[in-house]
Design an enzyme around this catalytic site. Structure first.
Site, short mmCIF file in Angstrom:
data_model
loop_
_atom_site.label_atom_id
_atom_site.label_comp_id
_atom_site.label_asym_id
_atom_site.label_seq_id
_atom_site.Cartn_x
_atom_site.Cartn_y
_atom_site.Cartn_z
N GLU A 35 -6.12 -10.63 -1.48
CA GLU A 35 -6.97 -10.44 -0.15
C GLU A 35 -8.34 -10.35 -0.38
O GLU A 35 -9.07 -9.55 0.05
CB GLU A 35 -6.43 -9.06 0.71
CG GLU A 35 -5.03 -9.15 0.93
CD GLU A 35 -4.76 -7.81 1.66
OE1 GLU A 35 -5.64 -7.26 2.00
OE2 GLU A 35 -3.43 -7.68 1.84
N ASN A 58 2.15 -5.21 -3.09
CA ASN A 58 0.58 -5.45 -2.89
C ASN A 58 -0.03 -4.29 -2.80
O ASN A 58 0.42 -3.15 -1.90
CB ASN A 58 0.62 -6.47 -1.67
CG ASN A 58 -0.71 -7.05 -1.35
OD1 ASN A 58 -1.11 -7.57 -2.30
ND2 ASN A 58 -1.06 -6.76 -0.24
N GLU A 77 0.85 -1.18 0.05
CA GLU A 77 -0.01 0.03 0.12
C GLU A 77 0.74 1.25 -0.01
O GLU A 77 0.52 2.03 0.65
CB GLU A 77 -0.96 -0.05 1.21
CG GLU A 77 -1.91 -1.16 1.26
CD GLU A 77 -2.88 -1.20 2.38
OE1 GLU A 77 -2.75 -0.33 3.43
OE2 GLU A 77 -3.85 -2.01 2.39
N ASP A 100 -12.20 -10.29 -0.85
CA ASP A 100 -13.26 -10.36 -0.19
C ASP A 100 -14.22 -9.64 -0.99
O ASP A 100 -13.78 -8.58 -1.36
CB ASP A 100 -13.44 -10.11 1.62
CG ASP A 100 -12.60 -8.89 1.62
OD1 ASP A 100 -12.16 -8.12 0.88
OD2 ASP A 100 -12.21 -8.78 2.94
C1 XIL Z 1 -6.34 -6.18 8.39
C2 XIL Z 1 -6.65 -7.47 9.11
O1 XIL Z 1 -7.59 -8.13 8.72
C3 XIL Z 1 -7.21 -6.94 10.65
O2 XIL Z 1 -7.25 -7.95 11.46
C4 XIL Z 1 -6.08 -5.74 11.16
O3 XIL Z 1 -6.87 -5.32 12.19
C5 XIL Z 1 -6.11 -4.61 10.12
O4 XIL Z 1 -5.59 -5.20 8.95
N1 XIL Z 1 -4.98 -4.57 3.44
C6 XIL Z 1 -3.97 -5.41 4.05
C7 XIL Z 1 -4.12 -6.32 5.25
O5 XIL Z 1 -3.03 -5.46 3.43
O6 XIL Z 1 -3.08 -6.30 6.03
C8 XIL Z 1 -5.38 -5.77 6.30
O7 XIL Z 1 -5.67 -6.72 7.14
C9 XIL Z 1 -6.46 -5.46 5.39
C10 XIL Z 1 -6.31 -4.24 4.25
#
Ligand code: XIL
Length: 446
Positions: A274, A211, A169, A276
């Protein structure tokens, strides 16, 4: 579809249990141009179905949930890869400066190894979830703390990680393609490449990924990442893959697949890291669209969903995952499974090389201290071309029963039948990485 021919099950019948974990991780059957006949072999879990296309299917998991039996049942049955949801982040692994804590991360790695799953490491350098002590640093002090962190964590997990999210990010959502204005960015615009170089030096066997989110279609942010990756490749900065987080709402960009493809065309792997999707009318179809897009891009090596059950999700109340809070499969699950079982041909119809389908099945052979053998059996065509991709620094040192050619990197072998039958084999030297195994990228018959 009732018939199941999971390669895992088949092998378990005649191999000692002790070998099972390694075999689950390394058994690959791939279909190049998929034909209806192959669908009779459709597997019944996400992991086995993805394996049949030469890909992994993973989930983000939490060490704290490994004592929940519903959770671990789904985890070990459905997934061939895991990502620690929080356990390898900077705040978790280096809570005070120079003091490292790998307890939870190690727990996830050992659980994955006993299930024969690979691990995506997440994340070495990120503006978020930095420990308090690092948040108070800046400039060259922060730069050297970051590099020291990367070196220590990547060294600790050396040889155990399939791919690392080295930098997470780093670009802004300003529609201009700017870098995110973080304390890491303020250490100098070259902080990202410095991070990648440190990661490569510490673990040369891991694939190194950039990422990010909101990079899932062609837009200013993804184009800025694209430009950076292109520059890294041109200048020899070590980068192997780009992760697309794909935290999606009620839609998916129409150019999702072509965005993945443009990155793959730069010579990096792409991964959905990731995934969802907000629960709503389109959830199942969006999951299907994303899965098909990955399958249609030969360098899309796998998909990870960000959690197992809706109750495990960080998106509280959005029910964005494949299993409901009781652990039941949702319509979104079926949509993904069906897309995986339709194989790597995608929904585009044709567009291929005119070849017919075939299936290449990997059987692990003898393992020595410095090298190992692999056999590949091809079915569905008597004249065939199988593309095998190796993970550097492993190298194939000899082959038999086929005619091999190599790409410029030396990591991608194209093996053509030479009349000696339906099986070929090769020897690979570890060169320091004892965990990676060959991936079948395609099988084409003629
Ligand atoms: C999120 C986790 O799912 C949570 O448990 C935590 O509180 C915050 O981070 N992008 C990412 C992940 O790269 O690491 C993040 O994960 C979600 C967004």
């Amino acid at each position: 579809m009732t018939s199941s021919r999971s390669p895992h099950r088949r092998l378990r019948r005649y191999l000692p249990a002790v070998l099972t974990a390694a075999i689950v991780a390394s058994t690959v059957a791939a279909t190049g141009t998929v034909m209806a006949a192959n669908r009779a072999e459709a597997a019944t879990t996400l992991g086995a179905s993805a394996t049949a296309t030469g890909r992994y299917f993973g989930a983000a998991i939490a060490a704290s949930k490994l004592s929940d039996t519903t959770y671990t049942r789904i985890l070990s049955t459905e997934f061939t890869s895991v990502t620690p949801e929080n356990e390898m982040k900077w705040d978790a692994t280096e809570p005070s400066r120079g003091t490292f804590n790998y307890t939870s991360g190690d727990r996830i790695v050992s659980q994955a190894q006993s299930n024969g799953q690979q691990v995506r490491g997440h994340a070495l350098a990120w503006h978020s979830q930095m420990p308090g002590w690092a948040q108070s640093l800046s400039g060259s002090t922060l730069r050297s703390a970051m590099l020291n962190h990367i070196t220590n964590v990547a060294t600790h997990y050396k040889g155990k990680i399939y791919a690392w999210d080295v930098v997470n990010e780093a670009f802004a959502d300003d529609g201009q393609g700017s870098r995110r204005n973080s304390s890491l960015q303020q250490t100098g615009n070259d902080w990202i490449e410095a991070a990648f170089r440190a990661a490569r030096a510490a673990d040369p066997g891991a694939k190194l990924c950039y990422n990010d989110y909101n990079t899932d279609g062609v837009n200013a942010k993804s184009t800025a990442v694209y430009t950076m990756v292109k520059d890294f490749k041109a200048r020899g900065v070590p980068i192997d893959c780009v992760g697309f987080q794909s935290h999606l709402g009620t839609g998916v960009p129409g150019d999702y697949q072509s965005n993945l493809q443009r990155f793959a065309d730069l010579g990096v792997d792409v991964q959905i890291t990731e995934l969802d999707v907000a629960q709503g009318g389109n959830q199942a179809s969006i999951y299907g669209t994303v899965t098909k897009a990955c399958l249609a891009v030969s360098r899309c090596t796998g998909i990870t969903v960000w959690g197992i059950r809706d109750s495990d999700s960080w998106r509280t109340g959005e029910n964005p995952l494949l299993f409901d809070s009781s652990g039941n499969k949702k319509a979104a699950y079926t949509s993904v499974l069906n897309a995986l079982n339709a194989g790597s041909g995608g929904g585009g119809g044709g567009g291929g090389n005119g070849g017919t389908g075939c299936t290449a099945t990997v059987t692990p052979g003898t393992v020595w201290g410095d090298r190992y053998n692999t056999s590949v059996t091809v079915s569905g065509a008597s004249t065939w071309t199988v593309v095998v991709t190796m993970t550097a620094p492993q190298k194939i040192t000899s082959t038999w029963n086929g005619t091999a050619t190599w790409d410029a990197s030396g990591n991608v072998m194209t093996m053509k039948s030479n009349g000696s039958g339906a099986a070929f084999g090769f020897t690979t030297s570890f060169n320091g990485n004892t965990t990676a195994r060959p991936q079948i990228s395609s099988c084409t018959g003629s």
